[in-house]
Scaffold this motif. Structure first.
Motif, PDB file in Angstrom:
ATOM      1  N   ILE A  59      14.519   9.464 -18.466  1.00  0.00           N
ATOM      2  CA  ILE A  59      14.974   8.400 -17.569  1.00  0.00           C
ATOM      3  C   ILE A  59      15.793   7.361 -18.332  1.00  0.00           C
ATOM      4  N   GLY A  60      16.834   6.852 -17.697  1.00  0.00           N
ATOM      5  CA  GLY A  60      17.690   5.848 -18.314  1.00  0.00           C
ATOM      6  C   GLY A  60      17.193   4.442 -18.044  1.00  0.00           C
ATOM      7  N   LEU A  61      17.568   3.510 -18.905  1.00  0.00           N
ATOM      8  CA  LEU A  61      17.143   2.120 -18.764  1.00  0.00           C
ATOM      9  C   LEU A  61      17.646   1.509 -17.455  1.00  0.00           C
ATOM     10  N   ALA A  62      18.880   1.782 -17.072  1.00  0.00           N
ATOM     11  CA  ALA A  62      19.414   1.241 -15.822  1.00  0.00           C
ATOM     12  C   ALA A  62      18.600   1.737 -14.624  1.00  0.00           C
ATOM     13  N   THR A  63      18.153   2.983 -14.683  1.00  0.00           N
ATOM     14  CA  THR A  63      17.329   3.536 -13.609  1.00  0.00           C
ATOM     15  C   THR A  63      15.982   2.830 -13.548  1.00  0.00           C
TER      16      THR A  63
END
Length: 132
Positions: free
Chosen positions: A38-42
């Motif tokens: 998972i990405g930080l923005a998500t």
């Protein structure tokens, strides 16, 4: 209501596994350490959505960082938060509610809303501080 994706569910579960408030960065680090891609923005988007839907509490730490935790109470409420260990206690604050409405009204404001969170040291951390 947003659709439930695996990313959103991962953020929800990670948030529920934390006892106190946690930053998006800390939550993201924990997810990545457990193998998530998972990405930080998500993570930020999921936390904002959970907070908007009342599934998470969101507030600003004394340092100005947005922090979150899984919400255990529905409806408007306040928190006592230990600055050292993160212990959080949800509290009702009828006096604060009455004060906020009175002050708003005195200044001609309607539909007043507020956020009140009290940061301090819990009994255990206070005792540890005086023991040193």
């Amino acid at each position: 209501m947003k659709r439930n994706t695996w990313q959103r569910e991962a953020v929800r579960e990670a948030l529920a596994s934390n006892e106190g408030f946690v930053s998006a960065q800390s939550l993201h680090t924990g997810l990545r350490e457990h193998g998530s891609t998972i990405g930080l923005a998500t993570v930020y988007r999921a936390l904002a959505d959970l907070a908007a839907e009342g599934e998470a509490d969101s507030l600003q730490s004394p340092e100005g960082e947005a922090i979150y935790r899984a919400c255990s109470t529905t409806g408007h409420h306040h928190h006592l938060i230990c600055r050292r260990c993160g212990l959080t206690v949800e509290i009702g604050a009828d006096d604060v509610e009455q004060w906020a409405q009175r002050v708003a009204s005195e200044h001609g404001f309607t539909d007043a809303r507020h956020v009140v969170d009290v940061f301090g040291l819990c009994a255990k951390c206070s005792q540890a501080s005086t023991a040193r």
